[in-house]
Design an enzyme around this catalytic site. Structure first.
Site, PDB file in Angstrom:
ATOM      1  N   GLU A 180       1.569  -3.840   4.914  1.00 44.80           N
ATOM      2  CA  GLU A 180       0.238  -4.080   4.330  1.00 44.80           C
ATOM      3  C   GLU A 180       0.158  -5.381   3.530  1.00 44.80           C
ATOM      4  O   GLU A 180      -0.925  -5.912   3.333  1.00 44.80           O
ATOM      5  CB  GLU A 180      -0.178  -2.904   3.445  1.00 44.80           C
ATOM      6  CG  GLU A 180       0.705  -2.726   2.215  1.00 44.80           C
ATOM      7  CD  GLU A 180       0.275  -1.567   1.314  1.00 44.80           C
ATOM      8  OE1 GLU A 180      -0.746  -0.914   1.589  1.00 44.80           O
ATOM      9  OE2 GLU A 180       0.989  -1.323   0.324  1.00 44.80           O
ATOM     10  N   ASP A 214       7.964   1.478  -2.112  1.00 43.57           N
ATOM     11  CA  ASP A 214       7.997   0.043  -1.760  1.00 43.57           C
ATOM     12  C   ASP A 214       9.407  -0.531  -1.880  1.00 43.57           C
ATOM     13  O   ASP A 214       9.695  -1.581  -1.317  1.00 43.57           O
ATOM     14  CB  ASP A 214       7.058  -0.753  -2.690  1.00 43.57           C
ATOM     15  CG  ASP A 214       5.653  -0.184  -2.720  1.00 43.57           C
ATOM     16  OD1 ASP A 214       5.275   0.494  -1.750  1.00 43.57           O
ATOM     17  OD2 ASP A 214       4.932  -0.402  -3.709  1.00 43.57           O
TER      18      ASP A 214
HETATM   19  O1  F6P Z   1       3.286   1.321  -4.789  1.00 41.52           O
HETATM   20  C1  F6P Z   1       3.207   2.430  -3.953  1.00 41.52           C
HETATM   21  C2  F6P Z   1       2.007   2.353  -3.052  1.00 41.52           C
HETATM   22  O2  F6P Z   1       1.993   3.489  -2.226  1.00 41.52           O
HETATM   23  C3  F6P Z   1       1.899   1.077  -2.241  1.00 41.52           C
HETATM   24  O3  F6P Z   1       2.753   1.074  -1.132  1.00 41.52           O
HETATM   25  C4  F6P Z   1       0.445   1.065  -1.914  1.00 41.52           C
HETATM   26  O4  F6P Z   1      -0.022  -0.235  -1.685  1.00 41.52           O
HETATM   27  C5  F6P Z   1      -0.182   1.631  -3.154  1.00 41.52           C
HETATM   28  O5  F6P Z   1       0.815   2.362  -3.831  1.00 41.52           O
HETATM   29  C6  F6P Z   1      -1.363   2.528  -2.919  1.00 41.52           C
HETATM   30  O6  F6P Z   1      -1.893   2.856  -4.150  1.00 41.52           O
HETATM   31  P1  F6P Z   1      -2.988   3.985  -4.345  1.00 41.52           P
HETATM   32  O7  F6P Z   1      -2.282   5.297  -4.325  1.00 41.52           O
HETATM   33  O8  F6P Z   1      -3.573   3.668  -5.670  1.00 41.52           O
HETATM   34  O9  F6P Z   1      -3.959   3.870  -3.205  1.00 41.52           O
END
Ligand code: F6P
Length: 401
Positions: free
Chosen positions: A260, A160
């Site tokens: 997102e 991010d």
């Molecule tokens: O913070 C990194 C990230 O990949 C974000 O971009 C995304 O919203 C989130 O983690 C997804 O998390 P998880 O792996 O818990 O689905």
């Protein structure tokens, strides 16, 4: 929290720990490799990999793991056969230590601090994003209150790229490359069918990943939370007008990147904001076409498709930029410990590695949390945004015409 750096390198052999916390990303293992190399070759220290974030300390305390299992040797993990000695950690994505991004370690602070003490660590290197850094900082405070040992330094990692003070975090560049490649790959199928391809990109509340890959991947519109927090009618109309203009100019397909973190017209989070956006574009373009105005007559057959890239963005071998960053960050983390300069986070700023007190980082994170925004955000007047705008990418502003 008190932290007085020692003036010279403390040459006594040390035992340091390293852990990964929060979501994985490419480059974590390259940091581990660098830490192990510098700590063992240069200083003769021992390095212990703590499995599954701070949970590993609890397992140690409960004797579910033995300290010797956790020792990392110079070349990471031994590989048998002809490739023995291969520096595999430099290339592998994910985290060989495992990582955890749920639960609340603060509830187990005592056990975690005891686990740290039991392992006899002199210092700990934590690779984490904003959430992990905040959580680990709370543990550090608790240790301070209780007079328990807890010396740590942080290495920022996240696709991010939203950790304050550092221009870039480990994993971001690889993710940008994935999305850029995906946009390239989608270009030809989009062009073959005159389609509008909507690509939903990760990034949580920050738009860096969408913005950088959108520019690099030749997209026509980039929607990020910093510029278009909600998909209101104005924004949808702007996109449809932009697509219409492109069509008149001869580009019959379009690539739209949406982060997102962008919300629906009511300001609510959609799990699949890309699908929501595609539906809105489809509906609004028919509406515009229905007005009978000649400039919208080309919008009647708009055909949208959506790609949600998901966790592919966290995979793949780290790019050279990420490997370099990971290596430089790993080295700097060890140097901070060698100098007794704890409670610091390594950063990349103005083309070099340095560090800032974690307290400064956590302050910014807390402010952002209150405002429900990313701790580091794409600045509306940044070169990135100006670049996107000036080459004619729709970013939520009317371009006229
Ligand atoms: O913070 C990194 C990230 O990949 C974000 O971009 C995304 O919203 C989130 O983690 C997804 O998390 P998880 O792996 O818990 O689905």
């Amino acid at each position: 929290m008190t932290n007085t750096p020692t003036s010279t390198n403390d040459r006594k052999p040390k035992r340091i720990g390293i852990l990964t916390s929060g979501g994985d990303c490419p480059g974590l293992n390259a940091v581990i490799r660098a830490v192990v190399k510098v700590a063992t070759n240069k200083y003769g220290w021992e390095v212990y990999g703590i499995p599954y974030g701070t949970d590993g300390f609890i397992d140690l305390l409960l004797n579910k793991r033995h300290p010797e299992e956790l020792r990392i040797k110079e070349h990471g993990y031994d590989i048998p056969g002809l490739v023995q000695g291969l520096d595999i950690l430099h290339f592998l994505s994910g985290s060989v230590l495992g990582s955890v991004n749920k639960g609340n370690p603060s509830q187990h602070a005592d056990e975690i601090l005891q686990g740290y003490e039991k392992l006899g660590l002199n210092a700990l290197i934590v690779m984490g994003g904003d959430g992990s850094i905040e959580i680990l900082n709370n543990l550090a405070r608790k240790a301070d209150e209780l007079g328990k040992p807890w010396n740590w330094v942080a290495v920022p990692k996240t696709i991010d790229n939203d950790v304050p003070y550092t221009e870039v975090s480990v994993g971001f560049d690889t993710a940008v490359n994935h999305v850029t490649q995906a946009l390239y790959d989608l270009t030809f199928t989009a062009a073959s069918h005159d389609r509008v391809m909507v690509v939903q990109v990760m990034g949580r509340d920050a738009g860096y990943l969408a913005m950088e890959s959108g520019i690099a991947g030749c997209s026509d519109a980039i929607l990020i939370p910093e510029l278009t927090p909600i998909l209101d009618e104005n924004t949808i109309e702007g996109i449809c007008q932009h697509i219409s203009q492109l069509r008149w100019q001869g580009r019959r397909f379009a690539l739209i990147v949406v982060a997102e973190g962008v919300k629906n017209h009511l300001g609510q989070k959609e799990h699949y904001i890309g699908d929501y956006l595609a539906n809105q574009i489809q509906e609004y373009s028919s509406k515009l076409c229905g007005t009978g105005q000649p400039e919208y007559s080309n919008l009647d057959k708009i055909d949208t498709r959506v790609t949600t890239l998901g966790h592919l963005q966290r995979g793949g071998t780290p790019t050279s930029t990420d490997r370099l960053l990971a290596t430089a960050f790993g080295r700097e983390a060890v140097e901070l410990i060698a100098n007794g300069n704890y409670n610091q986070m390594v950063i990349w700023q103005n083309g070099r590695v340095s560090s800032v007190p974690i307290s400064h980082v956590v302050e910014q994170i807390a402010i952002a949390r209150k405002q429900k925004i990313a701790p580091s955000r794409v600045e509306p007047h940044s070169f990135l945004v100006c670049t996107a705008r000036d080459i004619g990418i729709y970013i939520g502003e009317r371009t006229g015409g």
